[in-house]
Design a protein around this motif. Structure first.
Motif, mmCIF file in Angstrom:
data_model
loop_
_atom_site.group_PDB
_atom_site.id
_atom_site.type_symbol
_atom_site.label_atom_id
_atom_site.label_comp_id
_atom_site.label_asym_id
_atom_site.label_seq_id
_atom_site.Cartn_x
_atom_site.Cartn_y
_atom_site.Cartn_z
ATOM 1 N N CYS A 13 -5.610 6.360 10.613
ATOM 2 C CA CYS A 13 -6.559 5.435 10.008
ATOM 3 C C CYS A 13 -7.426 4.778 11.085
ATOM 4 O O CYS A 13 -8.621 4.597 10.909
ATOM 5 C CB CYS A 13 -5.807 4.381 9.202
ATOM 6 S SG CYS A 13 -6.803 3.485 8.007
ATOM 7 N N HIS A 65 -1.113 8.425 -7.030
ATOM 8 C CA HIS A 65 -1.490 9.222 -5.857
ATOM 9 C C HIS A 65 -0.260 9.475 -4.994
ATOM 10 O O HIS A 65 0.140 8.627 -4.193
ATOM 11 C CB HIS A 65 -2.572 8.515 -5.047
ATOM 12 C CG HIS A 65 -3.827 8.251 -5.817
ATOM 13 N ND1 HIS A 65 -4.738 9.237 -6.116
ATOM 14 C CD2 HIS A 65 -4.297 7.117 -6.384
ATOM 15 C CE1 HIS A 65 -5.736 8.721 -6.816
ATOM 16 N NE2 HIS A 65 -5.491 7.436 -6.990
ATOM 17 N N LYS A 117 -7.176 9.235 7.693
ATOM 18 C CA LYS A 117 -6.737 8.506 6.508
ATOM 19 C C LYS A 117 -7.614 7.273 6.301
ATOM 20 O O LYS A 117 -8.096 6.673 7.260
ATOM 21 C CB LYS A 117 -5.266 8.123 6.623
ATOM 22 C CG LYS A 117 -4.343 9.334 6.539
ATOM 23 C CD LYS A 117 -2.888 8.964 6.471
ATOM 24 C CE LYS A 117 -2.024 10.212 6.321
ATOM 25 N NZ LYS A 117 -0.575 9.887 6.278
ATOM 26 N N ARG A 118 -7.794 6.954 5.019
ATOM 27 C CA ARG A 118 -8.636 5.819 4.666
ATOM 28 C C ARG A 118 -7.956 5.037 3.547
ATOM 29 O O ARG A 118 -7.359 5.625 2.641
ATOM 30 C CB ARG A 118 -10.005 6.320 4.198
ATOM 31 C CG ARG A 118 -11.012 5.226 3.907
ATOM 32 C CD ARG A 118 -12.368 5.824 3.585
ATOM 33 N NE ARG A 118 -12.329 6.589 2.332
ATOM 34 C CZ ARG A 118 -13.097 7.640 2.087
ATOM 35 N NH1 ARG A 118 -13.921 8.087 3.008
ATOM 36 N NH2 ARG A 118 -13.029 8.253 0.921
ATOM 37 N N GLN A 170 -2.384 -0.526 -6.284
ATOM 38 C CA GLN A 170 -3.618 0.253 -6.383
ATOM 39 C C GLN A 170 -4.064 0.853 -5.051
ATOM 40 O O GLN A 170 -4.732 1.876 -5.026
ATOM 41 C CB GLN A 170 -4.746 -0.611 -6.946
ATOM 42 C CG GLN A 170 -4.517 -1.041 -8.388
ATOM 43 C CD GLN A 170 -5.710 -1.776 -8.952
ATOM 44 O OE1 GLN A 170 -6.282 -2.656 -8.294
ATOM 45 N NE2 GLN A 170 -6.108 -1.424 -10.151
ATOM 46 N N ARG A 171 -3.673 0.211 -3.974
ATOM 47 C CA ARG A 171 -4.149 0.702 -2.675
ATOM 48 C C ARG A 171 -3.230 1.782 -2.126
ATOM 49 O O ARG A 171 -2.012 1.737 -2.297
ATOM 50 C CB ARG A 171 -4.253 -0.452 -1.674
ATOM 51 C CG ARG A 171 -5.468 -1.329 -1.913
ATOM 52 C CD ARG A 171 -5.576 -2.435 -0.900
ATOM 53 N NE ARG A 171 -4.539 -3.445 -1.076
ATOM 54 C CZ ARG A 171 -4.575 -4.654 -0.512
ATOM 55 N NH1 ARG A 171 -5.598 -4.983 0.268
ATOM 56 N NH2 ARG A 171 -3.604 -5.522 -0.708
ATOM 57 N N TYR A 172 -3.834 2.728 -1.445
ATOM 58 C CA TYR A 172 -3.063 3.821 -0.841
ATOM 59 C C TYR A 172 -3.849 4.404 0.331
ATOM 60 O O TYR A 172 -5.080 4.251 0.420
ATOM 61 C CB TYR A 172 -2.755 4.910 -1.868
ATOM 62 C CG TYR A 172 -3.982 5.595 -2.441
ATOM 63 C CD1 TYR A 172 -4.435 6.821 -1.947
ATOM 64 C CD2 TYR A 172 -4.695 5.021 -3.495
ATOM 65 C CE1 TYR A 172 -5.553 7.447 -2.460
ATOM 66 C CE2 TYR A 172 -5.822 5.642 -4.022
ATOM 67 C CZ TYR A 172 -6.242 6.850 -3.502
ATOM 68 O OH TYR A 172 -7.374 7.473 -4.020
ATOM 69 N N SER A 201 -7.841 3.433 0.244
ATOM 70 C CA SER A 201 -8.583 3.502 -1.006
ATOM 71 C C SER A 201 -7.846 2.706 -2.071
ATOM 72 O O SER A 201 -6.672 2.349 -1.909
ATOM 73 C CB SER A 201 -8.753 4.953 -1.445
ATOM 74 O OG SER A 201 -9.488 5.683 -0.487
ATOM 75 N N SER A 202 -8.524 2.458 -3.187
ATOM 76 C CA SER A 202 -7.917 1.667 -4.252
ATOM 77 C C SER A 202 -8.431 2.120 -5.612
ATOM 78 O O SER A 202 -9.647 2.233 -5.815
ATOM 79 C CB SER A 202 -8.236 0.181 -4.044
ATOM 80 O OG SER A 202 -7.689 -0.601 -5.088
ATOM 81 N N ASP A 203 -7.508 2.416 -6.527
ATOM 82 C CA ASP A 203 -7.840 2.708 -7.920
ATOM 83 C C ASP A 203 -6.567 2.670 -8.750
ATOM 84 O O ASP A 203 -5.483 2.418 -8.232
ATOM 85 C CB ASP A 203 -8.577 4.049 -8.066
ATOM 86 C CG ASP A 203 -7.776 5.230 -7.544
ATOM 87 O OD1 ASP A 203 -6.635 5.395 -8.001
ATOM 88 O OD2 ASP A 203 -8.286 5.982 -6.691
ATOM 89 N N GLN A 240 -5.482 7.300 1.713
ATOM 90 C CA GLN A 240 -6.007 8.591 1.266
ATOM 91 C C GLN A 240 -6.117 9.549 2.449
ATOM 92 O O GLN A 240 -6.509 9.155 3.550
ATOM 93 C CB GLN A 240 -7.376 8.414 0.608
ATOM 94 C CG GLN A 240 -7.891 9.652 -0.099
ATOM 95 C CD GLN A 240 -9.186 9.383 -0.859
ATOM 96 O OE1 GLN A 240 -9.782 8.306 -0.741
ATOM 97 N NE2 GLN A 240 -9.628 10.356 -1.625
ATOM 98 N N CYS A 242 0.852 -1.188 0.000
ATOM 99 C CA CYS A 242 0.000 0.000 0.000
ATOM 100 C C CYS A 242 0.888 1.238 0.000
ATOM 101 O O CYS A 242 1.873 1.291 0.740
ATOM 102 C CB CYS A 242 -0.901 0.002 1.234
ATOM 103 S SG CYS A 242 -2.197 1.238 1.229
#
Length: 263
Positions: free
Chosen positions: A95, A167, A158-159, A193-195, A161-163, A197, A62
């Motif tokens: 988080c 980022h 923080k959360r 993809q996960r980070y 997220s994935s796309d 946010q 991540c």
């Protein structure tokens, strides 16, 4: 009988000879014992802060990190369960909304016991501590400033997220020097993809209530029309609506003005 009397006198002689030595040594012995007891008590008290569960682990690839500022634990102090602990390694998991302490391993404190923490000179407050503030968000808010009976705070959340996007920097809310867009696996290169946010919100505490302040207008709505008009006029004079003036600059300047003018 003579031998018994000799033994009796000999015991008395030894006792009378040793007693002054014991009397001389007793203050230092008592002092050492007291020091050891005090040290043991302090160590036991300090251990309380390390008795929480292990800090959350995010065992997957991540980008970014879960912490409010940086991955590094920094020295600070924390008011925990009514006792001030100083020179402790601290960090905040944004988080999970937990204050973390580090000795050999990282552990999470019990949030309900934390009044405030000062990390690297920055003060973070648990506004829910002992129910002192209504409508307060969960977790730890940085105290930016106070003035006129009001407090101004920021809350970083923080959360995960994935796309498919990139980022880092402004887009992720902070810069991650270890950012990896792809990782190499036996099956080939895979995109990460996960980070974590980043979100930041501002709150003003007034009369025991916490109000989220999204913009300048929301801040002015906390006051009656006459006071809001004076604040707006002051902000115009100081060019607090300029393109380089942030919401944080705006509120800090107006709280200082409120304090000075006793509004």
């Amino acid at each position: 009988n003579l031998s018994r009397m000799g033994c009796k006198y000999m015991k008395r002689y030894i006792l009378l000879s040793v007693l002054p030595i014991l009397i001389t040594l007793s203050p230092s012995l008592f002092a050492q014992s007291a020091e050891r007891a005090a040290y043991a008590e302090a160590a036991a008290e300090k251990a309380l802060i390390y008795r929480g569960r292990l800090a959350p682990e995010y065992n997957f690839r991540c980008n970014g990190h879960c912490y409010v500022e940086s991955k590094e634990f920094k020295r600070g102090s924390v008011m925990y369960n009514g006792r001030l602990y100083e020179d402790v390694l601290l960090n905040i998991d944004a988080c999970s909304n937990l204050l973390l302490v580090k000795q050999v391993m990282s552990s999470a404190t019990v949030r309900d016991y934390v009044d405030y923490a000062v990390i690297d000179g920055r003060r973070y407050v648990n506004l829910n501590y002992q129910g002192r503030c209504e409508n307060a968000p969960e977790g730890f808010l940085e105290e930016i400033c106070k003035g006129g009976g009001l407090g101004f705070y920021s809350k970083v959340t923080k959360r995960i997220s994935s796309d498919d996007g990139y980022h880092n920097g402004e887009d992720i809310g902070y810069y991650d020097p270890d950012y990896l867009e792809y990782v190499t696996t036996p099956a080939g290169d895979m995109k990460v993809q996960r980070y974590f946010q980043y979100f930041k919100k501002y709150y003003v505490v007034k009369d025991g209530n916490a109000y989220m302040v999204r913009n300048r207008r929301a801040f002015l709505k906390l006051f009656d029309r006459h006071t809001a008009s004076r604040l707006r006029h002051y902000a115009n004079e100081r060019d607090l609506y300029g393109q380089y003036s942030t919401l944080e600059d705006y509120v800090k300047a107006l709280l200082s003005y409120i304090e000075e003018e006793k509004l």
